[in-house]
Design an enzyme around this catalytic site. Structure first.
Site, PDB file in Angstrom:
ATOM      1  N   GLU A  27       0.566  -1.280  -0.196  1.00 47.41           N
ATOM      2  CA  GLU A  27      -0.425   0.203   0.028  1.00 47.41           C
ATOM      3  C   GLU A  27       0.969   0.738  -0.075  1.00 47.41           C
ATOM      4  OE1 GLU A  27      -3.002   0.366   3.023  1.00 47.41           O
ATOM      5  OE2 GLU A  27      -3.774   2.147   1.934  1.00 47.41           O
ATOM      6  N   ASN A 174     -12.168  -1.166  -0.832  1.00 49.22           N
ATOM      7  CA  ASN A 174     -11.548  -1.389   0.313  1.00 49.22           C
ATOM      8  C   ASN A 174     -11.692  -1.245   1.277  1.00 49.22           C
ATOM      9  OD1 ASN A 174      -8.880  -3.106   1.856  1.00 49.22           O
ATOM     10  ND2 ASN A 174      -9.638  -0.877   2.481  1.00 49.22           N
ATOM     11  N   GLU A 175     -12.604  -1.993   2.329  1.00 53.30           N
ATOM     12  CA  GLU A 175     -12.801  -1.513   3.865  1.00 53.30           C
ATOM     13  C   GLU A 175     -14.372  -0.863   3.454  1.00 53.30           C
ATOM     14  OE1 GLU A 175     -10.378  -1.317   6.766  1.00 53.30           O
ATOM     15  OE2 GLU A 175      -9.796  -3.816   6.851  1.00 53.30           O
ATOM     16  N   TYR A 242      -7.276  -8.656  11.230  1.00 54.09           N
ATOM     17  CA  TYR A 242      -5.938  -8.389  12.330  1.00 54.09           C
ATOM     18  C   TYR A 242      -5.602  -9.323  13.645  1.00 54.09           C
ATOM     19  CZ  TYR A 242      -4.410  -5.820   8.449  1.00 54.09           C
ATOM     20  OH  TYR A 242      -4.333  -5.000   6.829  1.00 54.09           O
ATOM     21  N   GLU A 299      -6.676  -9.433   3.476  1.00 53.23           N
ATOM     22  CA  GLU A 299      -5.283  -8.443   4.717  1.00 53.23           C
ATOM     23  C   GLU A 299      -5.942  -9.281   5.683  1.00 53.23           C
ATOM     24  OE1 GLU A 299      -6.285  -4.402   5.067  1.00 53.23           O
ATOM     25  OE2 GLU A 299      -6.685  -3.966   3.337  1.00 53.23           O
ATOM     26  N   GLN A 348       1.571  -6.340   5.075  1.00 52.09           N
ATOM     27  CA  GLN A 348       2.369  -5.882   4.051  1.00 52.09           C
ATOM     28  C   GLN A 348       4.024  -6.241   3.716  1.00 52.09           C
ATOM     29  OE1 GLN A 348       0.779  -1.804   3.348  1.00 52.09           O
ATOM     30  NE2 GLN A 348      -0.468  -1.687   4.377  1.00 52.09           N
TER      31      GLN A 348
HETATM   32  O1  AHR Z   1      -3.166  -2.440   6.586  1.00 50.97           O
HETATM   33  C1  AHR Z   1      -3.086  -1.500   6.887  1.00 50.97           C
HETATM   34  C2  AHR Z   1      -5.059  -1.167   6.771  1.00 50.97           C
HETATM   35  O2  AHR Z   1      -5.340  -1.666   7.191  1.00 50.97           O
HETATM   36  C3  AHR Z   1      -5.385  -1.115   5.534  1.00 50.97           C
HETATM   37  O3  AHR Z   1      -4.826   0.409   4.860  1.00 50.97           O
HETATM   38  C4  AHR Z   1      -6.781  -1.143   5.382  1.00 50.97           C
HETATM   39  O4  AHR Z   1      -6.881  -1.966   4.619  1.00 50.97           O
HETATM   40  C5  AHR Z   1      -7.026  -1.839   6.847  1.00 50.97           C
HETATM   41  O5  AHR Z   1      -7.425  -1.159   8.119  1.00 50.97           O
END
Ligand code: AHR
Length: 507
Positions: A27, A174-175, A242, A299, A348
């Site tokens: 990103e 995205n999101e 996450y 992600e 990432q």
């Molecule tokens: O990976 C960092 C961020 O996490 C990304 O930009 C977003 O999609 C997520 O909240």
């Protein structure tokens, strides 16, 4: 020493492990693109067309299959036309999501495609649904993939790319439940359907369209989305999850300075992903019993406090043996769900969150997470086979988690001089316990035998260990060979370790 049994049924073939499960995410965030992969042609850091040679080489060695770009939250603010044409004319924008830095758009579509070419991976493009237009998204796809003489194809040629690129993976937004527009699922589903309709297939290019799926355990989002779309609209829906040690962004904690209890909390949070995956798959099954829509975990990874003294918007964190264990557990889970998960992208690739690589000027280090991806790469394109391992438990302070995790795959033993009837078995096992070394007995069914030499890679260090620019190889897998014959073998797994075995069997 604890004892455990790993039972493998190489004859019970379950699913193809898509190489894309080992995908990555890049990103415009902090030092991921600029400094991380791209330094520009005039840099004194060795580069090819602006891409760091050291980073490209390291990623090629992982057999990196697919790279997602340009975001993340950045994707829904990205206007692709800002990033094409002569660099001096490119629009400069403020990266409002990530540190408010000025983005000069010197890395755009052509540069990303060049990066993918050098790595040898497929591009995965996230188009802007949040603040863009359908026309803009449609134009981008035409610009990248149309052959003939349309104005946009001509513009691409004028900008240096004669042949259209092949672009298979397209994420639409995205999101969008959060940074991508704060939408509710019904509103997004409508928008998604309109956008995808105008994402056309030019010149034999086929698209794999990915809709924005849920955040973690938001099952309502999945239900609403799946009730509105079918396989004509989407090939996959995404999931973001996450590992945050305390479970919330207020309780992330340090990447390197953590207690034993925080370690086990991290493992617990990581393992939640399996229930979450199963929960979403159950809903998807109801609406799509034929399994025409896949789950794409685009992600995932650990998220801690940033390294002290670094820009809070850059999400730069160190990477210890704890991260290696997290990576191993996730990858074993993805392998085991490879029938329904078509892609996964760790967040990432360089310098951001659970990165493969950290850079400092001309130096790079490969993180413990990189080591795990390197060990696990043999699963790519192999066939998952049935396996199970004793669920010895471990933990502390009221947290209990399984100590062991495994996945096993089989592929043709093509490199063997006498390959007839032989198969290559790849076994990956992690011991998440910090206290107990474990001896594992690996058992094959009757009439199946190990045959010849086994290559064993073992990643094992104290859990807080990490690589630094002064000591870049402190955490590195040790490789050895052993002769394995017969139907049973013993494998010693020290506490806090990950092991990969590549061996040959005859069935
Ligand atoms: O990976 C960092 C961020 O996490 C990304 O930009 C977003 O999609 C997520 O909240």
């Amino acid at each position: 020493m604890k004892k455990a049994v790993l039972t493998i049924h190489p004859d019970k073939k379950l699913s193809h492990i898509a190489p894309e499960l080992y995908g990555q995410f890049s990103e415009h965030l902090g030092r991921c693109i600029y400094d991380g992969v791209f330094v520009g042609e005039s840099s004194d850091i060795p580069n090819t067309n602006g891409m760091r040679n050291d980073v490209v080489d390291a990623l090629r060695a992982l057999h990196l299959p697919v790279l997602r770009w340009p975001g993340g939250c950045f994707a829904d603010e990205y206007h692709w036309k800002d990033g094409i044409g002569p660099k001096k004319n490119r629009r400069k924008i403020v990266n409002t999501n990530w540190g408010g830095t000025v983005e000069d758009n010197s890395f755009g579509t052509h540069e990303f495609m060049e990066l993918c070419r050098q790595i040898g991976c497929e591009p995965y493009i996230a188009v802007n649904l949040g603040s863009g237009t359908i026309q803009e998204a449609a134009d981008w796809i035409e610009y990248m993939t149309a052959k003939d003489t349309s104005t946009l194809a001509e513009l691409r040629k004028k900008n240096g790319q004669k042949e259209p690129w092949k672009v298979r993976y397209i994420g639409i937004g995205n999101e969008n439940w959060g940074c991508g527009g704060s939408m509710n699922a019904g509103y997004y589903a409508n928008e998604y359907k309109r956008y995808q309709q105008f994402c056309k297939e030019y010149s034999g290019n086929t698209l794999y369209k990915i809709a924005c799926g849920p955040n973690a355990d938001d099952y309502c989002w999945t239900k609403e989305l799946m009730s509105q779309i079918n396989h004509w609209h989407a090939n996959g829906i995404s999931l973001h999850y996450y590992t945050i040690p305390g479970g919330s962004f207020e309780e992330k904690g340090s990447a390197t300075d953590f207690t034993e209890k925080e370690y086990y909390a991290t493992i617990l949070q990581t393992l939640r992903i399996e229930d979450i995956i199963n929960g979403h798959l159950r809903i998807m099954d109801k609406f799509d019993p034929e399994h025409t829509i896949d789950l794409v975990v685009d992600e995932w990874g650990t998220w801690y406090d940033v390294e002290p003294g670094t820009n809070p918007g850059f999400l730069y964190q160190q990477n210890t043996m704890r991260d290696a264990i997290v990576a191993a557990l996730n990858l074993n889970i993805f392998n085991k769900h490879s029938a329904r998960i078509s892609m996964a992208n760790i967040a990432q690739v360089v310098n951001v969150l659970q990165a493969m690589i950290l850079t400092e000027r001309a130096q790079i280090i490969k993180t413990p997470t990189y080591e795990v991806f390197y060990m696990y790469k043999d699963h790519q394109n192999a066939t998952l086979v049935e396996s199970s391992i004793d669920t010895l438990s471990t933990g502390c302070g009221g947290i209990t988690v399984p100590a062991l995790s495994e996945s096993v795959s089989i592929s043709e033993a093509a490199d063997s001089p006498d390959a007839d009837g032989l198969q290559k078995l790849t076994i990956t096992v992690a011991n998440a316990s910090l206290a107990e070394d474990t001896e594992i007995e690996i058992c094959l069914p009757e009439n199946t035998q190990f045959f010849g030499e086994a290559g064993i890679s073992l990643l094992h260090e104290e859990v807080h260990s990490y690589n630094t620019f002064g000591q870049p190889e402190k955490v590195k897998a040790a490789v050895r060979k052993e002769t394995w014959n017969g139907g049973r073998q013993m494998l010693k797994l020290p506490a806090c370790s990950i092991c990969k075995v590549s061996c040959t069997i005859n069935i």
